[in-house]
Design an enzyme around this catalytic site. Structure first.
Site, PDB file in Angstrom:
ATOM      1  N   ARG A   1       4.148  -4.318   8.449  1.00  0.00           N
ATOM      2  CA  ARG A   1       4.381  -5.247   7.347  1.00  0.00           C
ATOM      3  C   ARG A   1       5.653  -4.826   6.625  1.00  0.00           C
ATOM      4  O   ARG A   1       5.736  -3.740   6.058  1.00  0.00           O
ATOM      5  CB  ARG A   1       3.200  -5.291   6.375  1.00  0.00           C
ATOM      6  CG  ARG A   1       3.434  -6.290   5.240  1.00  0.00           C
ATOM      7  CD  ARG A   1       2.174  -6.759   4.550  1.00  0.00           C
ATOM      8  NE  ARG A   1       1.525  -5.741   3.753  1.00  0.00           N
ATOM      9  CZ  ARG A   1       0.547  -5.985   2.865  1.00  0.00           C
ATOM     10  NH1 ARG A   1       0.116  -7.218   2.690  1.00  0.00           N
ATOM     11  NH2 ARG A   1      -0.007  -4.998   2.192  1.00  0.00           N
TER      12      ARG A   1
ATOM     13  N   ASP B   1      -3.523 -11.101  -4.458  1.00  0.00           N
ATOM     14  CA  ASP B   1      -2.171 -11.603  -4.685  1.00  0.00           C
ATOM     15  C   ASP B   1      -2.184 -13.097  -4.959  1.00  0.00           C
ATOM     16  O   ASP B   1      -1.458 -13.591  -5.834  1.00  0.00           O
ATOM     17  CB  ASP B   1      -1.284 -11.301  -3.473  1.00  0.00           C
ATOM     18  CG  ASP B   1      -0.453 -10.044  -3.670  1.00  0.00           C
ATOM     19  OD1 ASP B   1       0.184  -9.916  -4.727  1.00  0.00           O
ATOM     20  OD2 ASP B   1      -0.441  -9.192  -2.771  1.00  0.00           O
TER      21      ASP B   1
ATOM     22  N   ASP C   1      -4.692  -1.552  -3.443  1.00  0.00           N
ATOM     23  CA  ASP C   1      -3.247  -1.455  -3.323  1.00  0.00           C
ATOM     24  C   ASP C   1      -2.629  -2.260  -4.461  1.00  0.00           C
ATOM     25  O   ASP C   1      -3.303  -2.621  -5.424  1.00  0.00           O
ATOM     26  CB  ASP C   1      -2.761  -1.887  -1.937  1.00  0.00           C
ATOM     27  CG  ASP C   1      -2.944  -3.369  -1.658  1.00  0.00           C
ATOM     28  OD1 ASP C   1      -3.269  -4.140  -2.591  1.00  0.00           O
ATOM     29  OD2 ASP C   1      -2.765  -3.774  -0.499  1.00  0.00           O
TER      30      ASP C   1
ATOM     31  N   SER D   1       0.808  -1.221   0.000  1.00  0.00           N
ATOM     32  CA  SER D   1       0.000   0.000   0.000  1.00  0.00           C
ATOM     33  C   SER D   1       0.841   1.271   0.000  1.00  0.00           C
ATOM     34  O   SER D   1       0.307   2.367   0.179  1.00  0.00           O
ATOM     35  CB  SER D   1      -0.962   0.004   1.193  1.00  0.00           C
ATOM     36  OG  SER D   1      -0.259   0.092   2.405  1.00  0.00           O
TER      37      SER D   1
ATOM     38  N   GLU E   1      -0.288 -15.927   0.594  1.00  0.00           N
ATOM     39  CA  GLU E   1      -0.765 -15.301  -0.636  1.00  0.00           C
ATOM     40  C   GLU E   1       0.017 -15.754  -1.873  1.00  0.00           C
ATOM     41  O   GLU E   1      -0.160 -15.200  -2.955  1.00  0.00           O
ATOM     42  CB  GLU E   1      -0.687 -13.775  -0.514  1.00  0.00           C
ATOM     43  CG  GLU E   1       0.695 -13.257  -0.187  1.00  0.00           C
ATOM     44  CD  GLU E   1       0.728 -11.766   0.131  1.00  0.00           C
ATOM     45  OE1 GLU E   1      -0.301 -11.097  -0.056  1.00  0.00           O
ATOM     46  OE2 GLU E   1       1.777 -11.291   0.579  1.00  0.00           O
TER      47      GLU E   1
END
Length: 716
Positions: free
Chosen positions: A334, A452, A623, A270, A424
């Protein structure tokens, strides 16, 4: 960019200044220890990082070769699985084990509730997320489509306010019911000793569960009564002098919900962080969250608003003893994945793995939190790092080694860093239990991500055949198995009660009525947390966790049959079906518009996450993952002749004009059409035309290259 020498490294001057003048002062870590530590990390681990990326590329090459050899033949699941086992893509599952994570904060281990995700480079968003632990249910209802219609007039709409009050009373009746009557009919709430009583029609009643009353705060002006259900707090705010309280027979001014229990402050998908200046902004804001100094001033409604971090909240327990509740959402950070490199630090003139920089800088920032006497993020001395885009157990093991070495450099006890594994990537999904095994003593989180995961699914199966349209992916057998498998793996390894089992984002921040209908499916699925795009969404989603005891659901799920691995390995390929011209045109335009709408802000303005109108003008919180699925679908369709390059370029040009119109109100926006030759447009084009060649279908390499060009042209 200017550089200085530190421990044999070339360090961007502004990054060195940040580390030595902001990050390290107030810790016991000297500059020498820090830079020597970074140098040793790069010497020990950068080569292994590169090797793991080579393994990814090698496996993809084998997958592509196998697919080429299968052309014209029906897909055989058994043969496919045998091939994946033969090349080491699909690994055998070892003996059963249990996650051993200890010293996690209760927000991670014991409380089920919403998780808010924000770009860490935006200080206002980061503050909003941190302060979204406690939010007004009345406000969340009044200002959104959770209630029919919209407020009327220029001031307070009393009729709509009454609708919000009625909705909240019905919620209280479900979550913390009275022994007799409804919260809607209460004429007074009062504390009688260690008990909360409510008056209805001159008679007193109590709660069905008296122990749901857990605290209070009283003053001459009013009172707050604290209730708890399914581990989450509800605050009844009594203030008869307030206009809303005055309209209530009980003086109830507001119902405040514990909302975003945790928040992820994102350095990855993001944000648009492409150089040292961007990385310093990200690290600086994260440091501000850890040392409590983050603040922001901005204009709102013609006034300057100064926002700072909320303080912890003071109450008394029913027996009168003082009690303190966290005032802020527990913050997770993250970091980036293993793929990208950064020129913020060079070794012999070469960029270094960005994930290694993130590991040392973000964990060092948490030392400031550990040293604080109050308003701490973690009461257990933990730092919570979400690690995305890892492919399989070996890469997860590498992350475990990396953060273990960071702990050694900083003098932290082993497993102070708790890791969240984003489920993901396909090779992680199909080997999830073995991935968990690699971090079993520091695991705090597993989470699914539709966009993703779909992008990687398409890229992995790129040459097997044309894929189904994007709208059909959510009902594809592999995706249903993927969502169930994530929970099954968490249950099988005992993660529930030690860490979070998560689900992905609600992408429509303006559609709260739809979210209230749909997102209860996440706690019902066994997710102890699920992502939301705003503080308001967190408050409304919190009502779902009052309806569902997720830990009871996990016990029920433990009895079901595990998700089918065969389904999980079923590629989303068009099997004997041809798409109609209308389906192709819609898919082409929809994906081109989605790519352009996001890329133009990312490349031209450095905006990594925002509300982006889709082709039907519905605002979606997007994002970088949005790009991956859209670009990979069109790259796949190009490869298999569903569309050709001329069709792609024609659609891109038409959609550029549409995106220009959607952004007409933005004074900083640079139109793409009619020339369609700017850097943003070229980036969008390349994401499609070169999509099949991008590592794992990632968008970062192209986006970073074009964003750097824009910054260079602007002289930044």
């Amino acid at each position: 960019m200017s550089y200085c020498e530190r421990a044999g490294l070339q360090v961007a001057t502004e990054l060195a200044d940040f580390a030595e003048n902001r990050l390290l002062p107030g810790t016991a870590i000297s500059s020498e220890t820090f830079w020597n530590g970074l140098s040793s990390l790069l010497v020990e681990l950068a080569g292994e990082n590169r090797r793991l990326l080579e393994v990814r590329a090698g496996l993809q090459a084998k997958l592509d070769d196998w697919a080429e050899g299968q052309k014209g033949q029906p897909f055989e699941p058994d043969a496919y699985r045998s091939f994946l086992e033969e090349i080491g893509y699909l690994q055998p599952e070892g003996a059963p084990f249990t996650v051993g994570t200890v010293n996690a904060d209760p927000e991670i281990s014991d409380i089920a509730g919403p998780q808010l995700v924000v770009p860490v480079t935006n200080a206002r968003y980061a503050l909003n997320a941190a302060n979204s632990r406690w939010r007004s249910l009345y406000d969340a209802l009044y200002g959104t489509d959770a209630l029919p219609g919209a407020p009327t007039g220029t001031g307070y709409d009393a009729a709509r306010g009454a609708e919000a009050v009625a909705w909240a009373a019905a919620f209280l009746d479900r979550a913390v019911p009275l022994a007799d009557g409804s919260h809607a009919d209460v004429t007074a709430y009062r504390r009688r000793g260690a008990t909360l009583v409510a008056e209805i029609g001159g008679a007193e009643t109590g709660l069905v569960r008296p122990d749901a009353f857990v605290g209070y705060s009283e003053s001459e002006a009013g009172a707050s009564y604290l209730l708890r259900n399914n581990g989450l707090h509800i605050e009844l705010v009594i203030d008869p002098a307030h206009p809303v309280g005055a309209a209530s027979a009980s003086g109830l001014r507001d119902v405040v919900l514990e909302s975003a229990i945790t928040s992820i402050h994102d350095c990855e998908d993001s944000v648009a962080a492409v150089d040292a200046a961007d990385k310093v902004l990200a690290y600086s804001n994260w440091l501000g969250l850890m040392d409590g100094t983050l603040s922001e001033a901005f204009e709102k409604g013609g006034k300057t608003v100064h926002r700072t971090l909320a303080k912890d909240r003071q109450f008394h327990a029913p027996d009168g003893t003082p009690m303190v509740l966290k005032g802020r959402s527990l913050a997770l950070v993250r970091n980036v994945g293993h793929l990208m490199t950064s020129d913020a630090v060079l070794v012999d003139g070469q960029e270094v793995p960005e994930g290694i920089l993130d590991a040392l800088f973000t964990v060092t920032a948490a030392l400031h939190d550990f040293a604080r006497a109050e308003d701490r993020n973690s009461e257990t001395g933990s730092v919570y790092v979400v690690k995305p885009k890892m492919h399989g157990p070996e890469e997860v093991a590498f992350a475990n080694t990396l953060y273990g070495r960071v702990e050694e450099i900083l003098g932290l006890p082993r497993n102070s860093v708790k890791l969240g594994v984003m489920d993901e990537e396909r090779r992680t999904s199909v080997n999830l239990v073995e991935c968990i095994r690699q971090v079993k003593d520091r695991l705090m989180f597993i989470n699914t991500g539709f966009l993703d995961r779909t992008g990687d699914e398409i890229h992995t199966s790129m040459r097997l055949g044309p894929v189904i349209p994007k709208e059909e992916m959510k009902s594809a057998p592999w995706l249903l198995a993927y969502e169930d498998n994530n929970v099954d793996a968490g249950v099988a390894t005992g993660l529930g009660g030690r860490g979070q089992i998560g689900k992905g984002m609600w992408a429509k921040p303006d559609d709260m009525a739809e979210m209230l209908e749909a997102k209860i499916g996440h706690p019902m699925s066994g997710a102890t947390t699920a992502w939301v795009p705003s503080p308001t969404a967190a408050t409304l989603h919190a009502t779902h966790y009052h309806q569902v005891d997720v830990f009871d659901r996990l016990k029920e799920i433990a009895e079901r049959q595990a998700a089918s691995r065969e389904a999980l390995l079923t590629p989303p390929i068009l099997r004997g079906r041809e798409l109609s011209p209308e389906e192709i045109r819609h898919g082409l335009d929809n994906n081109c518009q989605s790519i352009l709408g996001y890329v133009v802000r990312w490349v031209d303005q450095g905006v990594g996450c925002s509300k982006v109108p889709d082709i039907d003008d519905v605002a979606l919180m997007e994002d970088r993952a949005t790009l991956r699925i859209s670009s990979q679908i069109l790259a796949n369709w190009l490869m298999h002749g569903i569309v050709d390059e001329a069709q792609v370029l024609e659609s891109l040009r038409r959609m550029a004009a549409k995106v220009d119109g959607q952004n007409a109100g933005d004074p900083a926006y640079v139109p793409m059409a009619p020339a369609c030759d700017g850097l943003a447009f070229r980036a969008a084009r390349d994401l499609i035309l070169l999509g099949a060649k991008q590592p794992s279908g990632y968008t970062e390499p192209l986006l970073h290259a074009y964003r750097r060009k824009v910054k260079q042209q602007a002289g930044d």
